[in-house]
Motif scaffolding. Structure first.
Motif, PDB file in Angstrom:
ATOM      1  N   PRO A 245       0.958  -1.302   0.108  1.00  0.00           N
ATOM      2  CA  PRO A 245       0.174  -0.150   0.088  1.00  0.00           C
ATOM      3  C   PRO A 245       0.979   1.304   0.113  1.00  0.00           C
ATOM      4  O   PRO A 245       1.802   1.262   0.491  1.00  0.00           O
ATOM      5  CB  PRO A 245      -0.763  -0.232   1.321  1.00  0.00           C
ATOM      6  CG  PRO A 245      -0.796  -1.630   1.537  1.00  0.00           C
ATOM      7  CD  PRO A 245       0.670  -2.332   1.249  1.00  0.00           C
ATOM      8  N   THR A 246       0.315   2.361  -0.461  1.00  0.00           N
ATOM      9  CA  THR A 246       1.055   3.626  -0.817  1.00  0.00           C
ATOM     10  C   THR A 246       0.265   4.693  -0.158  1.00  0.00           C
ATOM     11  O   THR A 246      -0.899   4.601   0.608  1.00  0.00           O
ATOM     12  CB  THR A 246       1.373   3.935  -2.181  1.00  0.00           C
ATOM     13  OG1 THR A 246       0.189   4.019  -2.993  1.00  0.00           O
ATOM     14  CG2 THR A 246       2.227   2.782  -2.689  1.00  0.00           C
ATOM     15  N   PHE A 247       0.531   5.841  -0.162  1.00  0.00           N
ATOM     16  CA  PHE A 247      -0.161   7.081   0.345  1.00  0.00           C
ATOM     17  C   PHE A 247      -1.581   7.219  -0.140  1.00  0.00           C
ATOM     18  O   PHE A 247      -2.468   7.811   0.373  1.00  0.00           O
ATOM     19  CB  PHE A 247       0.866   8.469   0.616  1.00  0.00           C
ATOM     20  CG  PHE A 247       0.201   9.359   1.206  1.00  0.00           C
ATOM     21  CD1 PHE A 247       0.201   9.543   2.577  1.00  0.00           C
ATOM     22  CD2 PHE A 247      -0.514  10.305   0.276  1.00  0.00           C
ATOM     23  CE1 PHE A 247      -0.395  10.571   3.052  1.00  0.00           C
ATOM     24  CE2 PHE A 247      -1.191  11.446   1.188  1.00  0.00           C
ATOM     25  CZ  PHE A 247      -1.223  11.746   2.453  1.00  0.00           C
ATOM     26  N   GLU A 248      -1.605   6.676  -1.450  1.00  0.00           N
ATOM     27  CA  GLU A 248      -2.803   6.887  -2.135  1.00  0.00           C
ATOM     28  C   GLU A 248      -3.772   6.192  -1.606  1.00  0.00           C
ATOM     29  O   GLU A 248      -5.134   6.155  -2.198  1.00  0.00           O
ATOM     30  CB  GLU A 248      -2.745   6.665  -3.892  1.00  0.00           C
ATOM     31  CG  GLU A 248      -1.701   7.614  -4.169  1.00  0.00           C
ATOM     32  CD  GLU A 248      -1.282   7.426  -5.830  1.00  0.00           C
ATOM     33  OE1 GLU A 248      -1.933   6.461  -6.156  1.00  0.00           O
ATOM     34  OE2 GLU A 248      -0.753   8.282  -6.349  1.00  0.00           O
ATOM     35  N   ASP A 249      -3.534   5.025  -0.973  1.00  0.00           N
ATOM     36  CA  ASP A 249      -4.563   4.161  -0.350  1.00  0.00           C
ATOM     37  C   ASP A 249      -4.971   4.517   1.032  1.00  0.00           C
ATOM     38  O   ASP A 249      -5.904   3.868   1.546  1.00  0.00           O
ATOM     39  CB  ASP A 249      -3.781   2.780  -0.061  1.00  0.00           C
ATOM     40  CG  ASP A 249      -3.639   1.992  -1.556  1.00  0.00           C
ATOM     41  OD1 ASP A 249      -4.243   2.240  -2.454  1.00  0.00           O
ATOM     42  OD2 ASP A 249      -2.467   1.575  -1.696  1.00  0.00           O
ATOM     43  N   LEU A 250      -4.459   5.581   1.439  1.00  0.00           N
ATOM     44  CA  LEU A 250      -5.055   5.954   2.767  1.00  0.00           C
ATOM     45  C   LEU A 250      -6.300   6.818   2.620  1.00  0.00           C
ATOM     46  O   LEU A 250      -6.843   7.365   1.659  1.00  0.00           O
ATOM     47  CB  LEU A 250      -4.060   7.204   3.294  1.00  0.00           C
ATOM     48  CG  LEU A 250      -4.405   7.867   4.433  1.00  0.00           C
ATOM     49  CD1 LEU A 250      -4.186   6.618   5.755  1.00  0.00           C
ATOM     50  CD2 LEU A 250      -3.519   8.900   5.096  1.00  0.00           C
ATOM     51  N   GLU A 251      -7.175   6.137   3.469  1.00  0.00           N
ATOM     52  CA  GLU A 251      -8.711   6.497   3.446  1.00  0.00           C
ATOM     53  C   GLU A 251      -9.031   7.819   4.051  1.00  0.00           C
ATOM     54  O   GLU A 251      -8.682   8.232   5.022  1.00  0.00           O
ATOM     55  CB  GLU A 251      -9.296   5.535   4.256  1.00  0.00           C
ATOM     56  CG  GLU A 251     -11.174   5.494   4.179  1.00  0.00           C
ATOM     57  CD  GLU A 251     -11.679   5.303   2.834  1.00  0.00           C
ATOM     58  OE1 GLU A 251     -12.739   5.306   2.606  1.00  0.00           O
ATOM     59  OE2 GLU A 251     -10.799   4.390   2.190  1.00  0.00           O
ATOM     60  N   THR A 252      -9.419   8.593   3.175  1.00  0.00           N
ATOM     61  CA  THR A 252     -10.008   9.989   3.660  1.00  0.00           C
ATOM     62  C   THR A 252     -11.685  10.135   3.094  1.00  0.00           C
ATOM     63  O   THR A 252     -11.777   9.969   2.069  1.00  0.00           O
ATOM     64  CB  THR A 252      -9.285  10.959   2.571  1.00  0.00           C
ATOM     65  OG1 THR A 252      -9.407  10.561   1.166  1.00  0.00           O
ATOM     66  CG2 THR A 252      -7.695  10.992   2.869  1.00  0.00           C
TER      67      THR A 252
END
Length: 396
Positions: A245-252
């Motif tokens: 996982p990368t930062f783009e997978d962080l749920e916002t």
């Protein structure tokens, strides 16, 4: 005979004379030909570097050929018939798991970007899930009975399997350096006196936790049983989904809360109260005190007279040691300032600097500075020697 042409040359055809002309041109222009060859080779290297596939520096990435990458392991798995799919996002990982045939998932979420629901979805879609060095939140979300149990002690650099799982038994010993321990389920590679291990498997065998990246990395793959353990752990299924996982997978979810929404209700009354307190403090302490008034002193004592009076007090009280300490401290401070040894320099450092400056043995200067005169006469003579030392340092 001058000006005549050999008979053999007269009978040569144009096709036979062409190689000779090319050879003669190369001999006359050797430097240009060599330079052209070097330029062509350099251009070829530049084009190859630009057109060749680029890697990355992400730890355990399938494209990272460095010591921390996992490109070597994925290539070995590919030669053994395992199709390795690099999933760059959560959606890509779910799509690859749903399209695969009893797929295995390798998850390395070192920053904890995935939340509980998405971790459970990944675990449900994979036939087997291998998690590398998971965080506490990751293990809690998976809820497989495996818990963190600390780090591998420095006294256990090599760990033996010590369990009934077939893959660790076949692989043999692995490195325990910088590894993490896990408890619950079936644990393997346990240090001496510990019930937790570097590798832990759930009761149903669908979740495997490996507490070290060295087992899969390029730089450590050829050590001990790393390669065997990695291949046996990731190779049972023909489909392997490799997901980091990368930062783009962080749920916002939606816009972030404002400061007013985060603050408690009583803060709205605190603001006006602080304003009133500030105004009261300004009215209390901000009144004008008026200009400064010069008050003449009744007596003005010169510095020289003060020093002489203190010296007479030392003389009357026979304070030879006190006078000696003052003279020594003053000499060291002045020498330190002249030699620029800094305010934090010790007496030994100042003496060493003075000895190097004068080219004299440091022991002689140390004996002089650290001398303890026993009489007043010797104290006077010793002070003159210190004064002479200062003058010698300043004159150089």
């Amino acid at each position: 005979m001058t000006g005549t042409t050999p008979a053999s040359t007269l009978h040569e055809t144009p096709a036979e004379r062409a190689p000779l002309r090319r050879t003669g041109w190369l001999r006359r222009h050797r430097a240009i030909a060599a330079f052209s060859a070097v330029v062509a080779a350099a251009l070829g290297l530049v084009l190859w570097a630009q057109l060749s596939p680029k890697g990355d520096a992400v730890p355990l990435s399938v494209h990272n050929a460095g010591p921390e990458g996992a490109r070597a392991l994925t290539q070995i798995l590919g030669r053994h018939g395992v199709a390795v799919q690099d999933a760059g996002s959560y959606e890509a990982a779910m799509a690859a798991l749903e399209a695969g045939s009893s797929p295995t998932l390798l998850l390395y979420d070192r920053n904890g970007f995935l939340d509980g629901p998405r971790l459970l979805n990944l675990a449900a879609s994979a036939q087997r899930m291998v998690v590398v060095s998971p965080r506490l939140q990751t293990l809690d979300a998976l809820d497989a009975g495996i818990r963190q149990a600390g780090v591998v002690p420095d006294a256990s650099p090599v760990l033996e399997p010590g369990c009934s799982l077939p893959d660790p038994q076949a692989a043999g010993a692995v490195s325990g350096e910088s590894g993490f321990l896990y408890d619950g389920g079936t644990s393997c590679y346990r240090p001496d006196g510990s019930g937790a291990g570097l590798v832990a498997a759930s009761s149903d065998g669908r979740l495997i936790v490996v507490g070290s990246t060295a087992v899969f990395s390029n730089g450590e793959l050829d050590r001990l049983g790393h390669a065997a353990l990695a291949i046996r752990t990731l190779g049972p299924s023909p489909d392997l989904v490799w997901y980091i996982p990368t930062f783009e997978d962080l749920e916002t979810r939606g816009s972030p809360e404002s400061l007013d929404e985060l603050a408690p209700d009583w803060v709205r009354f605190l603001g006006p109260w602080l304003v009133l307190v500030a105004l009261a403090a300004i009215a209390w302490r901000g009144r004008r005190l008026g200009p400064l008034v010069f008050e003449p002193l009744p007596v003005v004592v010169k510095a020289a007279e003060t020093a002489e009076g203190r010296a007479r007090l030392y003389q009357d009280s026979r304070a030879v040691d006190q006078a000696r300490d003052n003279l020594r401290a003053g000499t060291l401070v002045r020498l330190s300032g002249h030699l620029r040894t800094g305010p934090g320099a010790t007496a030994g450092q100042v003496i060493e600097a003075a000895a190097q400056h004068l080219g004299r043995p440091a022991r002689d200067i140390q004996e002089l500075v650290n001398e303890r005169p026993g009489t007043e006469a010797r104290l006077v003579a010793w002070s003159r020697e210190l004064d002479t030392l200062e003058k010698e340092v300043k004159s150089r």
